[in-house]
Design an enzyme around this catalytic site. Structure first.
Site, short mmCIF file in Angstrom:
data_model
loop_
_atom_site.label_atom_id
_atom_site.label_comp_id
_atom_site.label_asym_id
_atom_site.label_seq_id
_atom_site.Cartn_x
_atom_site.Cartn_y
_atom_site.Cartn_z
N GLU A 155 0.82 -1.22 0.00
CA GLU A 155 0.00 0.00 0.00
C GLU A 155 0.86 1.27 0.00
O GLU A 155 0.54 2.25 -0.67
CB GLU A 155 -0.94 0.00 1.21
CG GLU A 155 -2.12 -0.96 1.12
CD GLU A 155 -1.75 -2.43 1.30
OE1 GLU A 155 -0.60 -2.71 1.68
OE2 GLU A 155 -2.61 -3.29 1.07
N GLN A 210 -7.83 -2.40 -0.66
CA GLN A 210 -8.73 -3.55 -0.82
C GLN A 210 -9.79 -3.55 0.29
O GLN A 210 -10.95 -3.81 0.04
CB GLN A 210 -7.91 -4.84 -0.81
CG GLN A 210 -8.62 -5.96 -1.50
CD GLN A 210 -7.65 -7.01 -2.01
OE1 GLN A 210 -7.00 -7.68 -1.21
NE2 GLN A 210 -7.54 -7.16 -3.32
N HIS A 255 -11.21 -6.42 8.87
CA HIS A 255 -11.94 -6.15 7.62
C HIS A 255 -13.20 -5.36 7.91
O HIS A 255 -14.16 -5.43 7.16
CB HIS A 255 -12.33 -7.46 6.92
CG HIS A 255 -11.18 -8.20 6.32
ND1 HIS A 255 -10.32 -8.96 7.06
CD2 HIS A 255 -10.72 -8.27 5.04
CE1 HIS A 255 -9.40 -9.49 6.26
NE2 HIS A 255 -9.62 -9.08 5.04
#
Ligand code: TPP
Length: 669
Positions: A407, A429, A474
């Site tokens: 990243e 993502q 996440h």
């Protein structure tokens, strides 16, 4: 051409270089040394406070710079004064920069070599050392996409090769065949730490080989070897693009910075390397070969000293900067008057939130041929959420780029593209993974315009939020991390209509925008939205539902939870819902208006409560709308825990039920 050299400690090979070329190299070497000698005097006199010396390392800076074309970008470090002098910068402006004067390169806002100058095709370091390597990749990528046949050169110290960014940047350059020369100045130490405590590979060139990069070691004290090597590789990779790693062996003759001394350096090393001085040796070489006389040398030195003394005098005479708060605040962002584009026709179609994002992205790609998309798995695979499905076929692989898993290097490359006048989108993502790109966002994207007037035309897309039982890595809401950073903009749409309009607006804005898109909304929300391109203003809230008794100021899922509560509880007409839509800047006028109307406010969000955005808005209301309040300003957010995995725990973590209780409390107050 034959040359002789008696008793050489450095083996100069002049090859085909003319006397004139050798003189140019020598004079360019001499200048930074004389400047440094002056700096050391000023330091002793207490007229300057800090100095990072590059004495003994000048051949690397000067040789590499002179080997490039004047419009090829260089990324120097703190010991590379020779880069700046070899690009013929005004010494007065350079010294004004060192002295923190307004006439320097950063209006007194950053120190020493921490600046860029587009006129000189130089981008200076930030203190964190490694990040500039990724910016160099971005410049090289822009050159490649624009078919420019240019090379970019980026410096690193030996210790900085331990940083993650070094490895990410080399890997990206290798995978993308970028024409970058990474030059590592191996000077033996990183501050006080000797190389044997920094890495255990025998040679730093080994690190290049590990990434499939051609790597070569040169004598960094030999100007001809440095110049010749860089020249050779630059010629090659301009037309056969690929990265090269050059390890330049040299030595740091003085302390890390002047005040820190060299006690930890064995004296014999300093003595040995003093014999290998790049300037003394080259001077002797060209004198022995009758290219320069003592008289010529004397006159060069005199002319330089005069120029240096004059520039020091001029820089010291400049007034100290006067702080002007308005100017300080204005310069944080690149000036931009957003033009709001309404859709050209009334044609609409139903679109899910995710389709609206994809639609906006596609139309922005059509509108801006200079826009490049980068992210993991975004090309043929279409991204993990399929937002860029079909984009490769439409826009090609050059503009829709799968990236390695790194990243930081990719955000940095986005900044590099921006320096070259392009636009970049970086897709995280999952928003959680931005932690690995944090440094580039906070320290490069956000600060560059304030520091040296360079905007970062980069949109970072952040699939965010909980509710999908995806666990602590996440599901996070992390907008508050960025809210606290001057220089960024943050948008957070809650509907398909806003998602498209704000995404397009983000690409129009030349400033860095963090674009939050909630994963729970992707496929759960459909709305009729215009088919045409349109934008919405960044910084404007939306009054979702009018009400008389209580205002809920919120964004993202907070809007939908409140709407559900209003429906469940029959609170229509009572609860007013203000969707902030933009968090940085946020709409103070809209907040003021709703507080004035109801006098009772809940500020709520999905993010954890402590230090969240609601805290800022609530305290602003308390300070500026106190007389309108009929109840204490209340806040609600998720629990102050990581986001739990199991559905029951996650629902308990999220604030919806607590929001209901707070609204009832306010109604009864
Ligand atoms: C991320 C980060 N950690 C620590 C520092 C403090 N620091 C500044 S320079 C330096 C040593 C750098 O050594 P090297 O890369 O070999 O370059 P040199 O100073 O030898 O030219 C350190 C540790 C920093 N600037 N940035």
């Amino acid at each position: 051409m034959e040359t002789s050299q008696s008793n050489p400690t450095i083996n100069f090979k002049r090859k085909h270089y003319t006397d004139e070329q050798l003189m140019i190299l020598y004079k360019a070497l001499l200048k930074p040394r004389l400047i440094e000698e002056k700096m050391l005097i000023l330091l002793r006199q207490g007229k300057i406070t800090k100095w990072f010396s590059g004495i003994g390392q000048e051949a690397v800076s000067v040789g590499a710079t002179l080997a490039l074309e004047a419009d090829e970008y260089i990324f120097p470090m703190h010991r590379n004064l020779g880069v700046f002098t070899s690009r013929h910068m005004s010494l007065t402006q350079l010294f004004a920069q060192f002295q923190g004067k307004k006439e320097g390169f950063t209006k007194g806002r950053d120190r020493s070599f921490h600046f860029g100058s587009k006129a000189h095709h130089i981008v200076g370091m930030i203190s964190h050392l490694g990040p500039q390597l990724s910016l160099a990749n971005g410049i090289a990528l822009a050159d490649l996409l624009q078919r420019k046949n240019k090379v970019t050169l980026a410096f690193s110290g030996d210790a900085a090769t331990s940083e993650g960014e070094f490895h990410e940047a080399l890997n990206v350059a290798a995978v993308w065949n970028l024409p970058v020369i990474f030059i590592v100045e191996n000077n033996g130490y990183g501050l006080s730490t000797p190389n044997r405590e920094q890495f255990i590979c025998e040679r730093l060139t080994d690190k290049g080989i590990g990434y499939g990069i051609e790597a070569v070691r040169v004598d960094g004290n030999n100007i001809l070897e440095v110049y010749d090597t860089i020249n050779h590789y630059a010629d090659e990779i301009r037309y056969n693009p690929r990265p090269i790693l050059v390890e330049a062996m040299t030595f740091r003759m003085r302390g890390h910075e002047e005040a820190s001394g060299t006690k930890y350096v064995p004296p014999h090393l300093i003595n040995e390397w003093a014999m290998r001085d790049p300037i003394g040796n080259f001077e002797q070489y060209i004198m022995q070969n009758s290219i320069m006389t003592e008289k010529m040398l004397g006159s060069f030195k005199e002319a330089y000293r005069e120029e240096i003394n004059r520039a020091v005098f001029e820089a010291f005479e400049l007034p100290d900067p006067q702080a002007d708060t308005e100017e300080e605040l204005n310069d944080v962002y690149a000036p931009f008057e957003a033009e709001i584009h309404p859709p050209k026709s009334t044609q609409k179609s139903p679109k899910r939130y995710i389709d609206a994002i994809s639609d906006g992205l596609r139309q922005s790609m059509e509108r801006y041929p200079e826009l490049v998309l980068m992210g993991q798995d975004i090309a043929d695979y279409g991204g993990v959420f399929k937002i860029t499905e079909g984009f490769v076929e439409k826009f090609g692989r050059e503009r829709v780029r799968n990236t390695p898993l790194c990243e930081s290097a990719i955000v940095g490359a986005g900044m590099g593209l921006s320096i070259r006048g392009m636009k970049a989108m970086v897709e995280m993502q999952f928003a959680d993974f931005v932690t690995c790109g944090f440094n580039q966002i906070i320290n490069n994207l956000a600060k560059s315009h304030y520091r040296w007037g360079q905007n970062a035309d980069v949109v970072v897309r952040m699939p965010t939020g909980a509710g999908t039982a995806a666990g602590p890595f996440h599901s996070q809401s992390n907008e508050a991390w960025f809210f606290h950073t001057p220089g960024l903009k943050i948008v957070y749409p809650s509907t398909p209509f806003d998602a498209k309009g704000l995404l397009n607006a983000s690409f129009e804005d030349p400033n860095p925008v963090m674009y939050f898109e909630h994963k729970m909304l992707y496929r759960s929300l459909t709305e009729e939205i215009p088919d045409d391109y349109y934008t919405l203003p960044i910084g404007k809230a939306n009054l979702v539902q009018a009400g008389e008794s209580v205002s809920v100021i919120t964004y993202g899922m907070g809007v939908h939870w409140t709407k559900q509560l209003v429906k469940e509880m029959n609170w229509e007409g009572e609860v007013e819902i203000l969707d902030l839509r933009s968090l940085l800047p946020w709409d103070k006028e809209a907040v003021r208006a709703t507080v004035q109307k109801t006098g009772k406010v809940l500020v709520a969000h999905e993010d954890c409560l402590t230090g969240g955005i609601a805290a800022e808005i609530a305290s602003w209301i308390a300070e500026f709308c106190f007389s309108n309040l009929d109840a204490p300003v209340m806040r609600e957010g998720s629990l102050d825990t990581p986001v739990p995995f199991a559905k029951e725990l996650e629902q308990n973590f999220l604030p919806k039920e607590r929001m209901k209780a707070k609204i009832m409390q306010l109604m009864q107050y």
